[in-house]
Write an enzyme that holds these catalytic residues in place. Sequence first.
Site, PDB file in Angstrom:
ATOM      1  N   GLU A  33      -9.603  -1.290   5.087  1.00 39.59           N
ATOM      2  CA  GLU A  33     -10.223  -0.952   6.356  1.00 39.59           C
ATOM      3  C   GLU A  33     -11.529  -1.737   6.539  1.00 39.59           C
ATOM      4  OE1 GLU A  33      -8.480   0.608   8.409  1.00 39.59           O
ATOM      5  OE2 GLU A  33      -7.960   2.652   7.855  1.00 39.59           O
ATOM      6  N   ASP A  52       0.840  -1.199   0.000  1.00 39.35           N
ATOM      7  CA  ASP A  52       0.000   0.000   0.000  1.00 39.35           C
ATOM      8  C   ASP A  52       0.872   1.246   0.000  1.00 39.35           C
ATOM      9  OD1 ASP A  52       0.938  -0.417   2.569  1.00 39.35           O
ATOM     10  OD2 ASP A  52      -1.031  -0.688   3.477  1.00 39.35           O
TER      11      ASP A  52
END
Length: 236
Positions: free
Chosen positions: A137, A71
């Site tokens: 998330e 990421d």
Amino acid sequence: MQFPGDQGLTDDFQAMSLRVAEIIASQLRAKPASCLGLPTGRTPLGCYQILSGWSESGQLDWSKVKCFALDEYLDSDDSRSFGTYLQDNLYRHTNLPPESRFNPRFVDDYDALIAASGGLDLAVVGIGRNGHIAFNEPGTPRQSWTHSAWLTDSTRAANAAWFGSIETVPRIAVTMGIATLLSSAEIVLIASGEHKRGILTRASSGPASAGLPASFLWEHSSLRVFTDFQFAGKPG
Ligand code: PGA
């Protein structure tokens, strides 16, 4: 080694780091042209330090390896980026070619590039205290490929130590999706610190759900878990 936060380098942390470093080293020896998915954060720092030492002493050859950062922030200055983190803590200590250091911020179709590279052989993944993996998330569906994502307040608070204050922690990132991570031939999940025990226990207990993205990892047939605390779930 930059080491934010208040936790020291315990023997258990060193042992966890060594085991994960050994897995990565074995992977590179077994398949010199391996594709790795690599995390950032505090947890892998010890592992990267060990790998850096082995690489500098010529014990590891990265010349054919491809590394894919899991990421990256989208609204961070370069000095705080995960690309810089990986460069400082691992890449610059190795002979990994600069053109084999991939970052999702700078690739149009990360999943296509990973696939064209033969797919991930090994993804090393941390877990957030809210159960995120990479920057997937809570609420991220299982069928998610590389995408941009808003960071939760929990994640931003957890990363504040890197930035000095929560106000300056980025709000948006790009991340491999859960499907991207699950497409890796092998997954190693690492967790450091007692504050990760609860979420790790919940993730391993199932059922898998988007509310706890790490729970999807237990659907993978080749998941290994390494912690620096006693963990009764699926062992490493
Ligand atoms: P940490 O981050 O290693 O800094 O705890 C893990 C994560 O949020 O994935």
